[in-house]
Design an enzyme around this catalytic site. Structure first.
Site, PDB file in Angstrom:
ATOM      1  N   ARG A 199      -8.801  24.820  45.105  1.00 11.24           N
ATOM      2  CA  ARG A 199     -10.019  25.327  45.624  1.00 11.24           C
ATOM      3  C   ARG A 199     -10.784  23.964  45.717  1.00 11.24           C
ATOM      4  O   ARG A 199     -10.833  22.561  45.528  1.00 11.24           O
ATOM      5  CB  ARG A 199     -10.648  25.850  45.209  1.00 11.24           C
ATOM      6  CG  ARG A 199     -10.256  27.819  45.151  1.00 11.24           C
ATOM      7  CD  ARG A 199     -10.895  28.476  44.347  1.00 11.24           C
ATOM      8  NE  ARG A 199     -12.415  28.828  45.323  1.00 11.24           N
ATOM      9  CZ  ARG A 199     -13.441  29.631  44.561  1.00 11.24           C
ATOM     10  NH1 ARG A 199     -13.112  30.260  43.364  1.00 11.24           N
ATOM     11  NH2 ARG A 199     -14.708  30.323  45.229  1.00 11.24           N
ATOM     12  N   HIS A 200     -11.907  23.747  47.595  1.00 14.07           N
ATOM     13  CA  HIS A 200     -12.582  23.228  47.361  1.00 14.07           C
ATOM     14  C   HIS A 200     -13.275  22.902  46.280  1.00 14.07           C
ATOM     15  O   HIS A 200     -13.547  23.787  45.465  1.00 14.07           O
ATOM     16  CB  HIS A 200     -13.363  22.942  48.507  1.00 14.07           C
ATOM     17  CG  HIS A 200     -13.968  24.510  48.788  1.00 14.07           C
ATOM     18  ND1 HIS A 200     -15.064  24.398  47.850  1.00 14.07           N
ATOM     19  CD2 HIS A 200     -13.358  25.216  49.416  1.00 14.07           C
ATOM     20  CE1 HIS A 200     -15.823  25.526  48.424  1.00 14.07           C
ATOM     21  NE2 HIS A 200     -14.802  26.145  48.854  1.00 14.07           N
ATOM     22  N   ASN A 256     -21.437  27.772  47.783  1.00 17.27           N
ATOM     23  CA  ASN A 256     -21.218  28.472  46.522  1.00 17.27           C
ATOM     24  C   ASN A 256     -22.733  28.873  45.764  1.00 17.27           C
ATOM     25  O   ASN A 256     -23.109  29.634  44.453  1.00 17.27           O
ATOM     26  CB  ASN A 256     -20.490  27.394  45.659  1.00 17.27           C
ATOM     27  CG  ASN A 256     -18.704  27.770  46.329  1.00 17.27           C
ATOM     28  OD1 ASN A 256     -18.408  27.260  46.269  1.00 17.27           O
ATOM     29  ND2 ASN A 256     -18.553  28.611  46.431  1.00 17.27           N
ATOM     30  N   ARG A 261     -16.412  21.097  54.023  1.00 23.16           N
ATOM     31  CA  ARG A 261     -15.936  21.293  52.237  1.00 23.16           C
ATOM     32  C   ARG A 261     -14.761  21.103  51.658  1.00 23.16           C
ATOM     33  O   ARG A 261     -14.470  19.894  50.347  1.00 23.16           O
ATOM     34  CB  ARG A 261     -16.703  22.573  51.194  1.00 23.16           C
ATOM     35  CG  ARG A 261     -16.183  23.918  51.684  1.00 23.16           C
ATOM     36  CD  ARG A 261     -16.491  25.363  51.531  1.00 23.16           C
ATOM     37  NE  ARG A 261     -16.479  26.399  51.893  1.00 23.16           N
ATOM     38  CZ  ARG A 261     -16.748  26.946  52.770  1.00 23.16           C
ATOM     39  NH1 ARG A 261     -17.112  26.214  54.302  1.00 23.16           N
ATOM     40  NH2 ARG A 261     -15.737  28.180  53.372  1.00 23.16           N
ATOM     41  N   GLU A 306     -11.303  29.260  55.256  1.00 19.67           N
ATOM     42  CA  GLU A 306     -11.654  30.437  54.959  1.00 19.67           C
ATOM     43  C   GLU A 306     -11.238  31.816  55.287  1.00 19.67           C
ATOM     44  O   GLU A 306     -11.351  31.411  56.385  1.00 19.67           O
ATOM     45  CB  GLU A 306     -12.660  30.368  53.924  1.00 19.67           C
ATOM     46  CG  GLU A 306     -13.065  31.336  52.942  1.00 19.67           C
ATOM     47  CD  GLU A 306     -12.319  31.693  51.704  1.00 19.67           C
ATOM     48  OE1 GLU A 306     -11.004  31.933  51.754  1.00 19.67           O
ATOM     49  OE2 GLU A 306     -12.525  31.732  50.594  1.00 19.67           O
ATOM     50  N   HIS A 328      -9.511  27.145  50.268  1.00 22.21           N
ATOM     51  CA  HIS A 328     -10.404  28.322  49.819  1.00 22.21           C
ATOM     52  C   HIS A 328      -9.608  29.089  48.762  1.00 22.21           C
ATOM     53  O   HIS A 328      -8.222  29.521  49.137  1.00 22.21           O
ATOM     54  CB  HIS A 328     -11.460  28.685  51.102  1.00 22.21           C
ATOM     55  CG  HIS A 328     -11.805  28.118  51.961  1.00 22.21           C
ATOM     56  ND1 HIS A 328     -12.836  27.354  52.001  1.00 22.21           N
ATOM     57  CD2 HIS A 328     -10.827  26.883  53.057  1.00 22.21           C
ATOM     58  CE1 HIS A 328     -12.864  26.690  52.963  1.00 22.21           C
ATOM     59  NE2 HIS A 328     -11.873  26.142  53.469  1.00 22.21           N
TER      60      HIS A 328
END
Length: 416
Positions: free
Chosen positions: A218-219, A225, A271, A291, A357
């Protein structure tokens, strides 16, 4: 197809990759949502009469062995057709099916039940490939448990020799078939019709056995977040920037200068692009890696969705895999748009790093680890962790590398 049922019957001499292809096809079609099962005649033999059968059992001049193998093949065929009749979508009949007579039997049985039949023949005359397959997989199979490697190899080569005398390649008048030559060097297709069969042909065009690894991550932590919000296109937090630097250090420590080039893929969202930036490597951005689209819920927290849209929250809790955000997507939708990515991964011959994502990584992970697609929403994919997945003969090995983000001060510079 009148009833929508289809069977793929593998054809080929031993050690030609039939079981490898059968399992890959089943994994691919299952991931796409088709109820698919492999019926491996070798497994029937091991379960019913034992694994320790020497090459004499496979000699066509051995009447008792030939009859036993015929009965096992019929048992697997009956089970396959029964399973299709009871609700299965796609069956894969994994056996040598090396004679015209055996294939005629399969065609007649499938035609009687209204099942479309496609032969998948694997042809390989490259002695190097065959020898490697025998040594790496066949000699280590349950058939040769506790047998030294050299003895196992000699016995299996003798087994192949028995089949070579009577082998008959699939002919045009036998109906639909796909012929894979030298593990993907060339693929031939004959009388292929229907979306599933066409998909399988294209899938086989992308298969190979070149060893390589996939790194999925994931980023880094995003500003969304930190707030607990879903969706959006925010940048990285300070911790996220630290992870981007840690990821670059991790990758460069494992990619030798002058070695196999690393392929880097990201989504089109900032991101993931920012997470890959410190790598300093060419990067391909895929819209398909974006995502899951949260639609009207984009930018909301889960608490806000539960409070403001209780019916949507309840529907999501009931079936998270098929739940579609209002004007957005479901996990099922994500898998559909990821199919080109999956085929790209199979096609690549060098290591691939995918920075994407949570929902996307979950979906790709489910395919590579052969997990039911419906389990996607429950797969653990934490932030700041690299999943290293290495395809093997019949599966995929996994390592997880949690990376501590490099500490950054409040201005965004590395702390010293």
């Amino acid at each position: 197809m009148a009833n929508g049922k289809i069977a793929f019957a593998m054809v080929g001499l031993p050690a030609r990759g039939k079981t490898y292809m059968a399992r890959k096809i089943a994994r691919y079609l299952s991931w796409l949502g088709h109820d698919t099962r492999v019926f491996n005649v070798g497994s029937y033999r091991r379960n019913r009469i034992g694994a320790r059968q020497t090459h004499e059992f496979f000699d066509p001049e051995n009447p008792s062995g030939a009859e036993a193998r015929r009965q096992l093949a019929l048992a697997a065929l009956d089970d396959m057709l029964g399973w299709l009749r009871s609700g299965g979508d796609v069956a894969i009949y994994d056996a040598t099916n090396s004679s015209r007579a055996r294939r005629d039997l399969l065609r007649a049985a499938c035609a009687e039940r209204g099942v479309e039949l496609v032969f998948v023949e694997s042809v390989c005359d490259d002695a190097t490939i065959v020898d490697a397959n025998v040594r790496l997989t066949k000699a280590r199979s349950p058939d040769y448990a506790d047998v030294d490697a050299d003895t196992a190899v000699r016995d299996f080569l003798a087994r192949i020799h028995h089949y070579e005398h009577s082998y008959q390649t699939v002919s045009d008048d036998e109906g639909a078939y796909v012929r894979v030559i030298d593990v993907g060097r060339k693929v031939e297709a004959h009388r292929i019709r229907g979306s599933i069969a066409a998909r399988v042909v294209y899938f086989l065009l992308n298969l190979h056995i070149q060893p390589r690894s996939f790194w999925l991550t994931r980023h880094g932590e995003s500003e969304a977040n930190v707030l607990g919000a879903i969706g959006g296109d925010t940048g990285l937090s300070l911790r996220g920037q630290g992870y981007a630097d840690a990821l670059a250090e991790f990758v460069h420590a494992r990619v030798a200068p002058g070695g196999s080039p690393l392929v880097v893929w990201t989504s089109t969202l900032q991101r993931t692009i920012a997470t890959a930036a410190p790598l300093g490597l060419p990067t391909t951005r895929w819209k398909a890696l974006d995502e899951i689209d949260a639609g009207r819920c984009d930018g909301m927290t889960y608490a806000e969705i539960a409070g403001q849209m209780p019916e949507e929250w309840a529907a999501r809790q009931t079936d998270k895999f098929r739940y579609r955000y209002p004007r957005g997507e479901s996990y099922e939708d994500v898998i559909t748009r990821l199919e080109p990515i999956l085929l790209g991964l199979e096609r690549e011959r060098t290591p691939v790093l995918v920075v994407a994502h949570q929902a996307v990584i979950r979906a790709l992970y489910a395919y590579l680890l052969d997990r039911p697609a419906a389990e996607c929403p429950r797969i653990d994919v934490p932030l700041h962790t690299v999943l290293e997945l290495t395809p093997t003969a019949y599966g995929c090995d996994e390592k997880r590398w949690p990376l501590a983000p490099s500490p950054l001060d409040q201005e965004g510079f590395r702390a010293v």
